[in-house]
Design a protein around this motif. Sequence first.
Motif, PDB file in Angstrom:
ATOM      1  N   MET A 180       0.827  -1.199   0.000  1.00 50.62           N
ATOM      2  CA  MET A 180       0.000   0.000   0.000  1.00 50.62           C
ATOM      3  C   MET A 180       0.865   1.253   0.000  1.00 50.62           C
ATOM      4  O   MET A 180       0.599   2.211  -0.750  1.00 50.62           O
ATOM      5  CB  MET A 180      -0.928  -0.010   1.219  1.00 50.62           C
ATOM      6  N   LEU A 181       1.906   1.250   0.816  1.00 48.96           N
ATOM      7  CA  LEU A 181       2.799   2.408   0.882  1.00 48.96           C
ATOM      8  C   LEU A 181       3.557   2.594  -0.424  1.00 48.96           C
ATOM      9  O   LEU A 181       3.704   3.714  -0.919  1.00 48.96           O
ATOM     10  CB  LEU A 181       3.790   2.247   2.042  1.00 48.96           C
ATOM     11  N   MET A 182       4.047   1.504  -0.996  1.00 52.28           N
ATOM     12  CA  MET A 182       4.795   1.609  -2.246  1.00 52.28           C
ATOM     13  C   MET A 182       3.915   2.151  -3.374  1.00 52.28           C
ATOM     14  O   MET A 182       4.360   2.954  -4.192  1.00 52.28           O
ATOM     15  CB  MET A 182       5.367   0.243  -2.633  1.00 52.28           C
ATOM     16  N   ASP A 183       2.663   1.724  -3.396  1.00 53.06           N
ATOM     17  CA  ASP A 183       1.751   2.205  -4.430  1.00 53.06           C
ATOM     18  C   ASP A 183       1.457   3.689  -4.274  1.00 53.06           C
ATOM     19  O   ASP A 183       1.291   4.407  -5.262  1.00 53.06           O
ATOM     20  CB  ASP A 183       0.436   1.417  -4.389  1.00 53.06           C
ATOM     21  N   CYS A 184       1.394   4.158  -3.024  1.00 56.14           N
ATOM     22  CA  CYS A 184       1.018   5.555  -2.783  1.00 56.14           C
ATOM     23  C   CYS A 184       2.207   6.507  -2.749  1.00 56.14           C
ATOM     24  O   CYS A 184       2.018   7.728  -2.825  1.00 56.14           O
ATOM     25  CB  CYS A 184       0.236   5.670  -1.475  1.00 56.14           C
ATOM     26  N   LEU A 185       3.415   5.974  -2.616  1.00 59.13           N
ATOM     27  CA  LEU A 185       4.589   6.848  -2.573  1.00 59.13           C
ATOM     28  C   LEU A 185       4.736   7.661  -3.847  1.00 59.13           C
ATOM     29  O   LEU A 185       5.304   8.753  -3.840  1.00 59.13           O
ATOM     30  CB  LEU A 185       5.860   6.009  -2.365  1.00 59.13           C
ATOM     31  N   SER A 186       4.236   7.144  -4.954  1.00 54.35           N
ATOM     32  CA  SER A 186       4.411   7.813  -6.232  1.00 54.35           C
ATOM     33  C   SER A 186       3.801   9.205  -6.229  1.00 54.35           C
ATOM     34  O   SER A 186       4.306  10.104  -6.889  1.00 54.35           O
ATOM     35  CB  SER A 186       3.789   6.977  -7.343  1.00 54.35           C
ATOM     36  N   ALA A 187       2.714   9.395  -5.495  1.00 59.84           N
ATOM     37  CA  ALA A 187       2.093  10.715  -5.447  1.00 59.84           C
ATOM     38  C   ALA A 187       2.852  11.648  -4.516  1.00 59.84           C
ATOM     39  O   ALA A 187       3.171  12.783  -4.877  1.00 59.84           O
ATOM     40  CB  ALA A 187       0.641  10.597  -5.007  1.00 59.84           C
ATOM     41  N   GLY A 188       3.150  11.189  -3.303  1.00 57.96           N
ATOM     42  CA  GLY A 188       3.854  12.034  -2.348  1.00 57.96           C
ATOM     43  C   GLY A 188       5.239  12.423  -2.824  1.00 57.96           C
ATOM     44  O   GLY A 188       5.664  13.575  -2.729  1.00 57.96           O
ATOM     45  N   ARG A 189       5.955  11.435  -3.353  1.00 61.01           N
ATOM     46  CA  ARG A 189       7.333  11.679  -3.779  1.00 61.01           C
ATOM     47  C   ARG A 189       7.425  12.120  -5.227  1.00 61.01           C
ATOM     48  O   ARG A 189       8.320  12.874  -5.593  1.00 61.01           O
ATOM     49  CB  ARG A 189       8.158  10.404  -3.594  1.00 61.01           C
ATOM     50  N   GLY A 190       6.529  11.622  -6.066  1.00 62.35           N
ATOM     51  CA  GLY A 190       6.640  11.881  -7.491  1.00 62.35           C
ATOM     52  C   GLY A 190       5.848  13.079  -7.973  1.00 62.35           C
ATOM     53  O   GLY A 190       6.097  13.580  -9.063  1.00 62.35           O
ATOM     54  N   ILE A 191       4.877  13.564  -7.168  1.00 61.25           N
ATOM     55  CA  ILE A 191       4.059  14.697  -7.582  1.00 61.25           C
ATOM     56  C   ILE A 191       4.191  15.876  -6.618  1.00 61.25           C
ATOM     57  O   ILE A 191       4.593  16.969  -7.011  1.00 61.25           O
ATOM     58  CB  ILE A 191       2.571  14.290  -7.701  1.00 61.25           C
ATOM     59  N   SER A 192       3.865  15.672  -5.351  1.00 63.43           N
ATOM     60  CA  SER A 192       3.740  16.790  -4.414  1.00 63.43           C
ATOM     61  C   SER A 192       5.055  17.523  -4.173  1.00 63.43           C
ATOM     62  O   SER A 192       5.134  18.751  -4.330  1.00 63.43           O
ATOM     63  CB  SER A 192       3.178  16.281  -3.081  1.00 63.43           C
ATOM     64  N   LEU A 193       6.095  16.790  -3.783  1.00 60.80           N
ATOM     65  CA  LEU A 193       7.377  17.445  -3.506  1.00 60.80           C
ATOM     66  C   LEU A 193       8.003  18.041  -4.763  1.00 60.80           C
ATOM     67  O   LEU A 193       8.473  19.183  -4.743  1.00 60.80           O
ATOM     68  CB  LEU A 193       8.329  16.455  -2.830  1.00 60.80           C
ATOM     69  N   PRO A 194       8.023  17.324  -5.897  1.00 63.17           N
ATOM     70  CA  PRO A 194       8.540  17.944  -7.120  1.00 63.17           C
ATOM     71  C   PRO A 194       7.736  19.184  -7.534  1.00 63.17           C
ATOM     72  O   PRO A 194       8.313  20.157  -8.032  1.00 63.17           O
ATOM     73  CB  PRO A 194       8.417  16.822  -8.159  1.00 63.17           C
ATOM     74  N   ALA A 195       6.419  19.163  -7.350  1.00 64.12           N
ATOM     75  CA  ALA A 195       5.609  20.329  -7.705  1.00 64.12           C
ATOM     76  C   ALA A 195       5.995  21.532  -6.863  1.00 64.12           C
ATOM     77  O   ALA A 195       6.056  22.673  -7.363  1.00 64.12           O
ATOM     78  CB  ALA A 195       4.123  20.008  -7.530  1.00 64.12           C
ATOM     79  N   THR A 196       6.253  21.306  -5.584  1.00 69.80           N
ATOM     80  CA  THR A 196       6.681  22.393  -4.707  1.00 69.80           C
ATOM     81  C   THR A 196       8.030  22.945  -5.150  1.00 69.80           C
ATOM     82  O   THR A 196       8.239  24.163  -5.196  1.00 69.80           O
ATOM     83  CB  THR A 196       6.760  21.901  -3.254  1.00 69.80           C
ATOM     84  N   ALA A 197       8.974  22.035  -5.453  1.00 67.68           N
ATOM     85  CA  ALA A 197      10.283  22.465  -5.930  1.00 67.68           C
ATOM     86  C   ALA A 197      10.167  23.217  -7.248  1.00 67.68           C
ATOM     87  O   ALA A 197      10.851  24.223  -7.481  1.00 67.68           O
ATOM     88  CB  ALA A 197      11.207  21.257  -6.091  1.00 67.68           C
ATOM     89  N   ASN A 198       9.290  22.743  -8.121  1.00 70.06           N
ATOM     90  CA  ASN A 198       9.087  23.365  -9.427  1.00 70.06           C
ATOM     91  C   ASN A 198       8.557  24.789  -9.268  1.00 70.06           C
ATOM     92  O   ASN A 198       9.069  25.737  -9.881  1.00 70.06           O
ATOM     93  CB  ASN A 198       8.114  22.510 -10.239  1.00 70.06           C
ATOM     94  N   ALA A 199       7.527  24.932  -8.443  1.00 71.66           N
ATOM     95  CA  ALA A 199       6.914  26.244  -8.257  1.00 71.66           C
ATOM     96  C   ALA A 199       7.881  27.228  -7.607  1.00 71.66           C
ATOM     97  O   ALA A 199       8.024  28.370  -8.074  1.00 71.66           O
ATOM     98  CB  ALA A 199       5.651  26.104  -7.407  1.00 71.66           C
ATOM     99  N   SER A 200       8.553  26.811  -6.546  1.00 72.22           N
ATOM    100  CA  SER A 200       9.467  27.721  -5.855  1.00 72.22           C
ATOM    101  C   SER A 200      10.638  28.107  -6.751  1.00 72.22           C
ATOM    102  O   SER A 200      11.087  29.265  -6.750  1.00 72.22           O
ATOM    103  CB  SER A 200       9.973  27.090  -4.557  1.00 72.22           C
ATOM    104  N   SER A 201      11.136  27.162  -7.550  1.00 67.91           N
ATOM    105  CA  SER A 201      12.259  27.450  -8.437  1.00 67.91           C
ATOM    106  C   SER A 201      11.855  28.422  -9.538  1.00 67.91           C
ATOM    107  O   SER A 201      12.610  29.334  -9.897  1.00 67.91           O
ATOM    108  CB  SER A 201      12.797  26.154  -9.050  1.00 67.91           C
ATOM    109  N   LYS A 202      10.659  28.240 -10.086  1.00 65.27           N
ATOM    110  CA  LYS A 202      10.199  29.138 -11.148  1.00 65.27           C
ATOM    111  C   LYS A 202       9.966  30.552 -10.621  1.00 65.27           C
ATOM    112  O   LYS A 202      10.335  31.542 -11.272  1.00 65.27           O
ATOM    113  CB  LYS A 202       8.916  28.589 -11.777  1.00 65.27           C
ATOM    114  N   VAL A 203       9.337  30.649  -9.450  1.00 62.02           N
ATOM    115  CA  VAL A 203       9.096  31.970  -8.865  1.00 62.02           C
ATOM    116  C   VAL A 203      10.426  32.672  -8.573  1.00 62.02           C
ATOM    117  O   VAL A 203      10.599  33.858  -8.898  1.00 62.02           O
ATOM    118  CB  VAL A 203       8.257  31.844  -7.580  1.00 62.02           C
ATOM    119  N   ALA A 204      11.370  31.944  -7.980  1.00 64.60           N
ATOM    120  CA  ALA A 204      12.661  32.542  -7.646  1.00 64.60           C
ATOM    121  C   ALA A 204      13.421  32.965  -8.900  1.00 64.60           C
ATOM    122  O   ALA A 204      13.962  34.073  -8.981  1.00 64.60           O
ATOM    123  CB  ALA A 204      13.490  31.548  -6.828  1.00 64.60           C
ATOM    124  N   THR A 205      13.464  32.081  -9.890  1.00 64.25           N
ATOM    125  CA  THR A 205      14.205  32.376 -11.121  1.00 64.25           C
ATOM    126  C   THR A 205      13.574  33.540 -11.876  1.00 64.25           C
ATOM    127  O   THR A 205      14.270  34.457 -12.338  1.00 64.25           O
ATOM    128  CB  THR A 205      14.258  31.131 -12.023  1.00 64.25           C
TER     129      THR A 205
END
Length: 279
Positions: A180-205
């Motif tokens: 169950m955890l392995m199936d759900c990690l894809s969203a937490g690790r693959g979507i949410s955190l990268p999206a935050t990094a993406n948004a903050s990097s774009k705003v800063a740049t």
Amino acid sequence: VNELSNILTKISSIDPALGVIAMVPNSLGPGELLTHYGTKEQKNKYLPGLANGTYIPCFGLTGPNNGSDATGSIDEGTVVKVNGKTMIKVKINKRYITLAPVANLMGIAFNLKDPSGLLENKKSGISLALLERGHDGLIQETHHNPLNAGFPNGTIKGEFYIELDQIIGGYENIGNGWQMLMDCLSAGRGISLPATANASSKVATFGIINYAKVRTQFNMPLSKMEAIKEKINAMVFNTWIIQSSIDLTNTILDAGYSPAVLSAIMKQQTTERGREVLN
């Protein structure tokens, strides 16, 4: 801009913690786990409250002897009889749990054992359960304060009993926690955190590039200075990599796959590159 400002003001006026509720605690924790695996009763009871902020979630996996590895030295639970009723006795010691000090709905992971063979399905192993704040024996007292950031992060401790229907997905999902955890990690690790990094990097740049164009020193804009150019190029480069990796990962996720290893790489790479951009 005014609309965004109003939204941010509303969020911060409700509770500073709400700004991060939609990220890992819901995408990896109770929200997504319930969506994919919860019983009908569990979904009806908790999902509306998780959506509107009535429930503030956290997920307890990390402990003194394990990080994100649920197969490590994780807390244990034992199937026992209490007044003739089959229950699970759990002793947990979780730490570095996001939102733990303010959460009122906790998902916890533990290794369930059934030494007396009390379960009819004979299942055991990593299991995930839901607890509400105030559960008898549950302790939520300690705040961690990494880097003096004031972020709500803390411990979940205690020794207590839980019922079989508190297992996420019910009795039949006992022992299925690792998958169950392995199936759900894809969203937490693959979507949410990268999206935050993406948004903050774009705003800063975006902000830095435009600032460098109008800010002058020695009768020239900063954007014409080679040392400044080097830094801006590094910001653009890392932001471009973050965006490209997100495009790739989202394509894979949209196709219905759950790439646990790739998602772990995304978590590390995008957050690290986002940190470099901000620095």
